[in-house]
Design a protein around this motif. Structure first.
Motif, PDB file in Angstrom:
ATOM      1  N   GLU A 100       0.831  -1.217   0.000  1.00 25.46           N
ATOM      2  CA  GLU A 100       0.000   0.000   0.000  1.00 25.46           C
ATOM      3  C   GLU A 100       0.861   1.259   0.000  1.00 25.46           C
ATOM      4  N   ASN A 101       1.983   1.213   0.741  1.00 24.52           N
ATOM      5  CA  ASN A 101       2.888   2.357   0.739  1.00 24.52           C
ATOM      6  C   ASN A 101       3.385   2.669  -0.670  1.00 24.52           C
ATOM      7  N   VAL A 102       3.728   1.621  -1.414  1.00 25.44           N
ATOM      8  CA  VAL A 102       4.246   1.832  -2.776  1.00 25.44           C
ATOM      9  C   VAL A 102       3.119   2.290  -3.705  1.00 25.44           C
ATOM     10  N   MET A 103       1.889   1.913  -3.374  1.00 26.16           N
ATOM     11  CA  MET A 103       0.745   2.291  -4.218  1.00 26.16           C
ATOM     12  C   MET A 103       0.348   3.770  -4.066  1.00 26.16           C
ATOM     13  N   VAL A 104       0.675   4.368  -2.911  1.00 30.24           N
ATOM     14  CA  VAL A 104       0.188   5.727  -2.613  1.00 30.24           C
ATOM     15  C   VAL A 104       0.427   6.747  -3.745  1.00 30.24           C
ATOM     16  N   PRO A 105       1.683   6.900  -4.218  1.00 24.58           N
ATOM     17  CA  PRO A 105       1.892   7.914  -5.268  1.00 24.58           C
ATOM     18  C   PRO A 105       1.145   7.587  -6.564  1.00 24.58           C
ATOM     19  N   MET A 106       0.953   6.301  -6.835  1.00 22.65           N
ATOM     20  CA  MET A 106       0.238   5.918  -8.068  1.00 22.65           C
ATOM     21  C   MET A 106      -1.238   6.268  -7.947  1.00 22.65           C
ATOM     22  N   LEU A 107      -1.827   6.000  -6.780  1.00 19.51           N
ATOM     23  CA  LEU A 107      -3.242   6.326  -6.587  1.00 19.51           C
ATOM     24  C   LEU A 107      -3.443   7.841  -6.651  1.00 19.51           C
ATOM     25  N   LYS A 108      -2.464   8.576  -6.099  1.00 21.65           N
ATOM     26  CA  LYS A 108      -2.523  10.049  -6.189  1.00 21.65           C
ATOM     27  C   LYS A 108      -2.482  10.514  -7.631  1.00 21.65           C
ATOM     28  N   ALA A 109      -1.768   9.754  -8.473  1.00 24.40           N
ATOM     29  CA  ALA A 109      -1.652  10.114  -9.894  1.00 24.40           C
ATOM     30  C   ALA A 109      -2.778   9.483 -10.717  1.00 24.40           C
ATOM     31  N   ASN A 110      -3.819   9.015 -10.020  1.00 24.58           N
ATOM     32  CA  ASN A 110      -4.999   8.445 -10.686  1.00 24.58           C
ATOM     33  C   ASN A 110      -4.763   7.174 -11.485  1.00 24.58           C
ATOM     34  N   VAL A 111      -3.739   6.420 -11.113  1.00 18.91           N
ATOM     35  CA  VAL A 111      -3.555   5.098 -11.713  1.00 18.91           C
ATOM     36  C   VAL A 111      -4.635   4.203 -11.088  1.00 18.91           C
ATOM     37  N   ASP A 112      -5.242   3.319 -11.888  1.00 18.04           N
ATOM     38  CA  ASP A 112      -6.299   2.496 -11.287  1.00 18.04           C
ATOM     39  C   ASP A 112      -5.694   1.498 -10.301  1.00 18.04           C
ATOM     40  N   LYS A 113      -6.528   1.081  -9.362  1.00 14.68           N
ATOM     41  CA  LYS A 113      -6.051   0.326  -8.203  1.00 14.68           C
ATOM     42  C   LYS A 113      -5.376  -0.992  -8.590  1.00 14.68           C
ATOM     43  N   LYS A 114      -5.946  -1.656  -9.567  1.00 15.02           N
ATOM     44  CA  LYS A 114      -5.427  -2.959  -9.979  1.00 15.02           C
ATOM     45  C   LYS A 114      -4.018  -2.804 -10.573  1.00 15.02           C
ATOM     46  N   THR A 115      -3.881  -1.835 -11.462  1.00 12.57           N
ATOM     47  CA  THR A 115      -2.572  -1.571 -12.081  1.00 12.57           C
ATOM     48  C   THR A 115      -1.559  -1.169 -11.013  1.00 12.57           C
ATOM     49  N   ALA A 116      -1.988  -0.303 -10.074  1.00 19.61           N
ATOM     50  CA  ALA A 116      -1.092   0.169  -9.012  1.00 19.61           C
ATOM     51  C   ALA A 116      -0.613  -1.009  -8.162  1.00 19.61           C
ATOM     52  N   LYS A 117      -1.513  -1.911  -7.861  1.00 15.12           N
ATOM     53  CA  LYS A 117      -1.182  -3.072  -7.035  1.00 15.12           C
ATOM     54  C   LYS A 117      -0.172  -3.971  -7.767  1.00 15.12           C
ATOM     55  N   GLU A 118      -0.433  -4.196  -9.037  1.00 14.26           N
ATOM     56  CA  GLU A 118       0.467  -5.054  -9.823  1.00 14.26           C
ATOM     57  C   GLU A 118       1.868  -4.447  -9.902  1.00 14.26           C
ATOM     58  N   ARG A 119       1.888  -3.131 -10.154  1.00 15.39           N
ATOM     59  CA  ARG A 119       3.174  -2.459 -10.289  1.00 15.39           C
ATOM     60  C   ARG A 119       3.913  -2.426  -8.947  1.00 15.39           C
ATOM     61  N   ALA A 120       3.173  -2.230  -7.868  1.00 18.04           N
ATOM     62  CA  ALA A 120       3.789  -2.232  -6.525  1.00 18.04           C
ATOM     63  C   ALA A 120       4.435  -3.588  -6.252  1.00 18.04           C
ATOM     64  N   LEU A 121       3.728  -4.652  -6.592  1.00 14.56           N
ATOM     65  CA  LEU A 121       4.278  -6.000  -6.367  1.00 14.56           C
ATOM     66  C   LEU A 121       5.528  -6.233  -7.201  1.00 14.56           C
ATOM     67  N   THR A 122       5.482  -5.796  -8.464  1.00 13.00           N
ATOM     68  CA  THR A 122       6.637  -5.953  -9.355  1.00 13.00           C
ATOM     69  C   THR A 122       7.843  -5.204  -8.789  1.00 13.00           C
ATOM     70  N   LEU A 123       7.613  -3.964  -8.331  1.00 10.57           N
ATOM     71  CA  LEU A 123       8.717  -3.157  -7.797  1.00 10.57           C
ATOM     72  C   LEU A 123       9.271  -3.762  -6.508  1.00 10.57           C
ATOM     73  N   LEU A 124       8.382  -4.209  -5.638  1.00 10.81           N
ATOM     74  CA  LEU A 124       8.853  -4.806  -4.378  1.00 10.81           C
ATOM     75  C   LEU A 124       9.676  -6.059  -4.663  1.00 10.81           C
ATOM     76  N   GLU A 125       9.240  -6.808  -5.656  1.00 10.66           N
ATOM     77  CA  GLU A 125       9.977  -8.016  -6.028  1.00 10.66           C
ATOM     78  C   GLU A 125      11.367  -7.629  -6.556  1.00 10.66           C
ATOM     79  N   LYS A 126      11.372  -6.614  -7.421  1.00 12.63           N
ATOM     80  CA  LYS A 126      12.635  -6.144  -8.005  1.00 12.63           C
ATOM     81  C   LYS A 126      13.615  -5.704  -6.913  1.00 12.63           C
TER      82      LYS A 126
END
Ligand SMILES: Nc1ncnc2c1ncn2[C@@H]1O[C@H](COP(=O)(O)OP(=O)(O)OP(=O)(O)O)[C@@H](O)[C@H]1O
Ligand SMILES: [Mg+2]
Length: 227
Positions: A100-126
């Motif tokens: 959720e912490n990684v999702m915050v800036p994406m949600l602020k930038a109006n990225v949809d929740k599903k995309t934000a979640k996927e991208r957060a997981l990818t980044l955390l994995e990286k």
């Protein structure tokens, strides 16, 4: 190619001239470090480069457009689109999971929740945090917290990463990890500007900008593939 150009920038607070006649060019794809004694103006310059602070006089040009510091909405927009920030203290939100912490800036930038979640997981994995995404910041180590803050800084895929002593609170092993991550994302094309106290880290960057008493006193090209 220049990504940020600083022309004759000065910063005055009260009676004090904190930055004096700063001229600096940051090239696209460069990894630049800023070093110098405590109080020499490193953070002040870094925040002006990241559009978090406003110069008293002079000009900042981002990709050929002079920055209009008075236009707050446009300034915030440009900052959120182009820049990611990492600080010495991670400023993660303890009530939120890492994901959720990684999702915050994406949600602020109006990225949809599903995309934000996927991208957060990818980044955390990286960043080597796979399997820990549902933990809270206080349930991981300091080195891991800093890597989450790097994931958050990268969430909106910024062109420029601004980091103020990102390893200031880390032991040598975690410092090395952060430097490896920075080097990797720099090789992936991101421009990085990092303030550090540690000369051995600065020597791993492309160029060292040395400050003293509010001025740039020396620039050292370490590794220069950008010209
Ligand atoms: N908001 C402020 N009000 C007054 N003085 C300030 C303010 N911000 C910075 N300064 C002063 O400006 C000078 C430069 O500060 P800056 O934080 O840029 O230094 P620095 O090189 O990042 O130091 P450090 O290595 O300790 O982080 C210091 O003398 C500081 O006290
Ligand atoms: Mg500082």
């Amino acid at each position: 190619m220049q990504i940020i150009t600083v022309k004759n920038v000065e910063k005055v607070i009260g009676q004090e001239k904190i930055l004096k006649n700063i001229n600096l060019i940051i090239n696209k794809g460069e990894f630049v470090s800023i070093v110098g004694p405590s109080g020499s103006g490193k953070s002040t310059l870094l925040y002006i480069l990241g559009l978090l602070d406003i110069p008293t006089s002079g000009e900042v040009v981002v990709e050929e457009s002079p920055v209009v510091f008075k236009d707050k909405d446009r300034l915030a927009n440009l900052r959120n689109k182009k820049f990611g920030f990492v600080f010495q203290f991670h400023y993660l939100i303890n009530e939120l999971t890492l994901e959720e912490n990684v999702m915050v800036p994406m949600l602020k930038a109006n990225v949809d929740k599903k995309t934000a979640k996927e991208r957060a997981l990818t980044l955390l994995e990286k960043l080597g945090l796979k399997g820990k995404e549902n933990r809270k910041p206080y349930q991981i180590s300091g080195g891991e917290q800093q890597r989450v803050s790097i994931a958050r800084a990268l969430s909106n895929n910024p062109d420029i990463l601004i980091a103020d002593e990102p390893t200031g609170n880390l032991d040598s092993k975690n410092t090395e990890k952060v430097m490896e991550i920075f080097t990797q994302i720099n090789h992936e094309g991101k421009t990085i500007i990092m303030v550090t106290h540690e000369m051995d880290l600065a020597e791993k960057t492309d160029r060292i900008v040395k400050m003293k008493d509010g001025e740039i006193v020396e620039e050292i090209k370490v590794n220069y593939p950008h010209l």
